[in-house]
Write a protein that holds these residues in place. Structure first.
Motif, PDB file in Angstrom:
ATOM      1  N   UNK A  20       0.830  -1.207   0.000  1.00 36.53           N
ATOM      2  CA  UNK A  20       0.000   0.000   0.000  1.00 36.53           C
ATOM      3  C   UNK A  20       0.862   1.254   0.000  1.00 36.53           C
ATOM      4  N   UNK A  21       1.931   1.252   0.806  1.00 43.53           N
ATOM      5  CA  UNK A  21       2.802   2.424   0.879  1.00 43.53           C
ATOM      6  C   UNK A  21       3.601   2.639  -0.395  1.00 43.53           C
ATOM      7  N   UNK A  22       3.654   1.625  -1.248  1.00 45.70           N
ATOM      8  CA  UNK A  22       4.332   1.790  -2.528  1.00 45.70           C
ATOM      9  C   UNK A  22       3.473   2.531  -3.537  1.00 45.70           C
ATOM     10  N   UNK A  23       2.217   2.752  -3.218  1.00 52.20           N
ATOM     11  CA  UNK A  23       1.311   3.464  -4.122  1.00 52.20           C
ATOM     12  C   UNK A  23       1.292   4.949  -3.778  1.00 52.20           C
ATOM     13  N   UNK A  24       1.447   5.774  -4.794  1.00 50.86           N
ATOM     14  CA  UNK A  24       1.541   7.214  -4.581  1.00 50.86           C
ATOM     15  C   UNK A  24       0.269   7.777  -3.975  1.00 50.86           C
ATOM     16  N   UNK A  25      -0.894   7.275  -4.399  1.00 50.02           N
ATOM     17  CA  UNK A  25      -2.163   7.787  -3.874  1.00 50.02           C
ATOM     18  C   UNK A  25      -2.268   7.598  -2.374  1.00 50.02           C
ATOM     19  N   UNK A  26      -1.847   6.429  -1.903  1.00 50.11           N
ATOM     20  CA  UNK A  26      -1.924   6.161  -0.470  1.00 50.11           C
ATOM     21  C   UNK A  26      -0.998   7.090   0.304  1.00 50.11           C
ATOM     22  N   UNK A  27       0.203   7.273  -0.199  1.00 44.98           N
ATOM     23  CA  UNK A  27       1.166   8.138   0.490  1.00 44.98           C
ATOM     24  C   UNK A  27       0.669   9.579   0.532  1.00 44.98           C
ATOM     25  N   UNK A  28       0.165  10.067  -0.596  1.00 39.10           N
ATOM     26  CA  UNK A  28      -0.349  11.444  -0.633  1.00 39.10           C
ATOM     27  C   UNK A  28      -1.524  11.597   0.326  1.00 39.10           C
ATOM     28  N   UNK A  29      -2.450  10.646   0.292  1.00 37.25           N
ATOM     29  CA  UNK A  29      -3.588  10.713   1.190  1.00 37.25           C
ATOM     30  C   UNK A  29      -3.174  10.677   2.649  1.00 37.25           C
ATOM     31  N   UNK A  34      -2.487  13.204   7.828  1.00 41.06           N
ATOM     32  CA  UNK A  34      -1.667  13.453   9.019  1.00 41.06           C
ATOM     33  C   UNK A  34      -1.518  14.951   9.260  1.00 41.06           C
ATOM     34  N   UNK A  35      -1.324  15.714   8.204  1.00 40.57           N
ATOM     35  CA  UNK A  35      -1.219  17.164   8.354  1.00 40.57           C
ATOM     36  C   UNK A  35      -2.507  17.756   8.917  1.00 40.57           C
ATOM     37  N   UNK A  36      -3.652  17.249   8.460  1.00 41.42           N
ATOM     38  CA  UNK A  36      -4.932  17.733   8.983  1.00 41.42           C
ATOM     39  C   UNK A  36      -5.100  17.374  10.451  1.00 41.42           C
ATOM     40  N   UNK A  37      -4.706  16.160  10.812  1.00 33.03           N
ATOM     41  CA  UNK A  37      -4.814  15.745  12.214  1.00 33.03           C
ATOM     42  C   UNK A  37      -3.926  16.605  13.108  1.00 33.03           C
ATOM     43  N   UNK A  38      -2.687  16.841  12.673  1.00 31.15           N
ATOM     44  CA  UNK A  38      -1.773  17.683  13.452  1.00 31.15           C
ATOM     45  C   UNK A  38      -2.318  19.099  13.583  1.00 31.15           C
ATOM     46  N   UNK A  39      -2.835  19.647  12.493  1.00 34.67           N
ATOM     47  CA  UNK A  39      -3.400  20.993  12.539  1.00 34.67           C
ATOM     48  C   UNK A  39      -4.611  21.052  13.459  1.00 34.67           C
ATOM     49  N   UNK A 211     -13.296  -0.834   3.695  1.00 29.47           N
ATOM     50  CA  UNK A 211     -14.589  -0.313   4.129  1.00 29.47           C
ATOM     51  C   UNK A 211     -14.421   0.747   5.217  1.00 29.47           C
ATOM     52  N   UNK A 212     -13.469   0.563   6.124  1.00 31.09           N
ATOM     53  CA  UNK A 212     -13.231   1.558   7.176  1.00 31.09           C
ATOM     54  C   UNK A 212     -12.849   2.893   6.564  1.00 31.09           C
ATOM     55  N   UNK A 213     -11.926   2.875   5.611  1.00 32.28           N
ATOM     56  CA  UNK A 213     -11.480   4.138   5.018  1.00 32.28           C
ATOM     57  C   UNK A 213     -12.619   4.840   4.284  1.00 32.28           C
ATOM     58  N   UNK A 214     -13.414   4.071   3.552  1.00 28.46           N
ATOM     59  CA  UNK A 214     -14.523   4.689   2.822  1.00 28.46           C
ATOM     60  C   UNK A 214     -15.600   5.203   3.771  1.00 28.46           C
ATOM     61  N   UNK A 215     -15.823   4.486   4.862  1.00 30.61           N
ATOM     62  CA  UNK A 215     -16.853   4.907   5.808  1.00 30.61           C
ATOM     63  C   UNK A 215     -16.463   6.162   6.578  1.00 30.61           C
ATOM     64  N   UNK A 216     -15.169   6.421   6.722  1.00 30.46           N
ATOM     65  CA  UNK A 216     -14.746   7.656   7.399  1.00 30.46           C
ATOM     66  C   UNK A 216     -15.262   8.869   6.636  1.00 30.46           C
ATOM     67  N   UNK A 272      -9.056  10.861   2.289  1.00 33.22           N
ATOM     68  CA  UNK A 272      -9.524   9.536   2.694  1.00 33.22           C
ATOM     69  C   UNK A 272      -9.820   8.673   1.479  1.00 33.22           C
ATOM     70  N   UNK A 273     -10.384   9.263   0.438  1.00 32.07           N
ATOM     71  CA  UNK A 273     -10.680   8.487  -0.766  1.00 32.07           C
ATOM     72  C   UNK A 273      -9.402   8.062  -1.482  1.00 32.07           C
ATOM     73  N   UNK A 274      -8.374   8.872  -1.461  1.00 38.21           N
ATOM     74  CA  UNK A 274      -7.097   8.457  -2.038  1.00 38.21           C
ATOM     75  C   UNK A 274      -6.551   7.239  -1.309  1.00 38.21           C
ATOM     76  N   UNK A 275      -6.643   7.258   0.014  1.00 36.77           N
ATOM     77  CA  UNK A 275      -6.176   6.112   0.791  1.00 36.77           C
ATOM     78  C   UNK A 275      -7.035   4.886   0.504  1.00 36.77           C
ATOM     79  N   UNK A 276      -8.348   5.070   0.483  1.00 30.96           N
ATOM     80  CA  UNK A 276      -9.243   3.946   0.240  1.00 30.96           C
ATOM     81  C   UNK A 276      -9.051   3.335  -1.141  1.00 30.96           C
ATOM     82  N   UNK A 277      -8.902   4.177  -2.167  1.00 32.42           N
ATOM     83  CA  UNK A 277      -8.688   3.662  -3.518  1.00 32.42           C
ATOM     84  C   UNK A 277      -7.370   2.892  -3.616  1.00 32.42           C
ATOM     85  N   UNK A 278      -6.330   3.436  -2.978  1.00 32.37           N
ATOM     86  CA  UNK A 278      -5.049   2.741  -2.999  1.00 32.37           C
ATOM     87  C   UNK A 278      -5.095   1.415  -2.275  1.00 32.37           C
TER      88      UNK A 278
END
Length: 289
Positions: A20-29, A34-39, A211-216, A272-278
Motif C-alpha cells: 500500500x505504501x508503494x502506491x503514490x495515492x496512499x502516500x499522498x492521502x 496526518x497534516x490535517x490531524x496535526x493541525x 470499508x473503514x477508510x470509505x466509511x470515514x 480519505x478516498x485516495x487512501x481507500x482507492x489505494x
C-alpha cells in the motif's frame, strides 16, 4: 495445530502495508490526513484565541493579524473554531467507520458461517434497513435523541452504515467456509467461534480495511449534511457540518465564514478516498495492476 498457525495474518498484514505504501495515492492521502490531524490538535494551541471565546469588538471581521481567518457572526475566531470542528469531524468519522465496519464484519461472518435462522434473521434486518431512507431515519432519530451528545450521534450513524458491507462479508464467508483449512478445523473439533475469529475474520480483513477508510469520509459527509439541515450535532459540540450550516448564511458577503470549513471538508474527503482507492487496488487482486 499446524492448520491454525498456517493462516495467521501477521505476515500478510506486513506485506499488504508495504504494498500500500508503494502506491503514490496512499502516500499522498496519508500525508494530507496526518497534516490535517496535526493541525486540528495543535492549531488551537498556537492561536491567540480560545475555542468558544468571543471578540465583541469584531463581528464578521475579515482575516487579520488578530484573527487569522476572520471572525463569525458571534465574534468567534474562525481559525480556532474551524480546527476544533475539524477535530470533532475526524473523531466522529473514525468512530463511526470503525464501529459500523466491526458490526458489519461480525454479523456478516456469523450469518454466513452459521447459516439457517441466524443467516435469515440478520439478512432480513439488513434488507429492511436498506429499503428505508437512511437520511429520513437519521433525521427522525437525531431529533428524538438531541440530549444524547455526539456519542449518541455516532451510534445512530453506525447503526445505518453496516448493511452493505455485512452482505458482502456474508457472501465471502459462504465461500470461505468451504475452504479446506476451515473444514479441517471443523473436523478437528475446533469450536465454531474460534474458526470464525481465526480463519474467517482474518480473510475478511482486506474488505473491512477498505470499508473503514470509505466509511470515514461517508460518515463525515453524512454528518455534515444532517448538521446543515439542523439534525446533526448541537451546541456546544461543533463540527465541520455545523460550521458550514452557520456560515452558509454569510457565504456571499463574508466568504471566510464558509470557505475555510467547506475547503477542509473537501480536503478530508479527498485524502480519505485516495487512501481507500489505494488500499482497494492493493488488497483486491481483481484491481491490482
Amino acid at each position: 495445530m499446524n492448520v491454525i498457525q498456517e493462516y495467521r495474518p501477521s505476515g500478510r498484514v506486513v506485506r499488504a502495508v508495504r504494498m500500500a505504501l508503494a502506491r503514490r495515492r496512499v502516500v499522498i492521502g496519508l500525508v494530507v490526513l496526518v497534516m490535517l490531524v496535526v493541525a486540528a490538535w495543535l492549531g488551537p494551541m498556537v492561536a491567540p484565541w480560545e475555542a468558544g471565546e468571543r471578540d465583541y469588538d469584531a463581528f464578521l471581521a475579515p482575516p487579520s493579524a488578530s484573527h487569522w481567518w476572520g471572525t463569525d457572526s458571534t465574534g468567534r475566531d474562525v481559525f480556532v473554531t474551524t480546527l476544533v470542528g475539524l477535530r470533532k469531524s475526524l473523531v466522529l468519522g473514525l468512530a463511526v467507520a470503525v464501529l459500523s465496519t466491526a458490526v458489519a464484519g461480525v454479523l456478516g461472518a456469523v450469518a454466513g458461517f452459521y447459516g439457517g435462522l441466524t443467516d435469515r434473521a440478520f439478512m432480513r434486518l439488513a434488507d429492511l434497513l436498506l429499503i428505508l431512507p437512511p437520511f429520513l431515519i437519521l433525521a427522525t432519530l437525531a431529533s428524538l435523541a438531541q440530549g444524547g451528545g455526539w456519542v449518541t450521534f455516532v451510534l445512530l450513524l453506525a447503526g445505518l452504515l453496516w448493511m452493505v458491507t455485512a452482505r458482502m462479508a456474508r457472501s465471502m464467508t459462504l465461500s470461505l467456509r468451504q475452504r479446506d483449512y476451515v473444514r479441517a478445523a471443523r473436523y478437528m473439533g475446533v469450536p465454531s467461534h474460534t474458526i470464525v475469529l481465526r480463519h474467517i475474520m482474518p480473510n475478511l480483513a482486506p474488505l473491512l480495511t477498505v470499508d473503514v477508510t470509505m466509511n470515514v469520509s461517508g460518515a463525515i459527509v453524512l454528518e455534515s449534511a444532517l448538521s446543515y439541515f439542523g439534525f446533526g450535532l448541537r451546541y456546544p459540540d461543533v463540527s465541520l457540518g455545523t460550521l458550514i450550516a452557520d456560515g452558509s448564511a454569510h457565504a456571499i458577503t463574508h466568504p471566510w465564514t464558509f470557505a475555510f470549513c467547506t475547503g477542509l471538508l473537501v480536503v478530508v474527503v479527498l485524502a480519505v478516498h485516495l487512501i481507500g482507492d489505494g488500499l482497494r487496488d492493493t488488497l483486491d487482486p481483481r484491481t491490482r495492476r
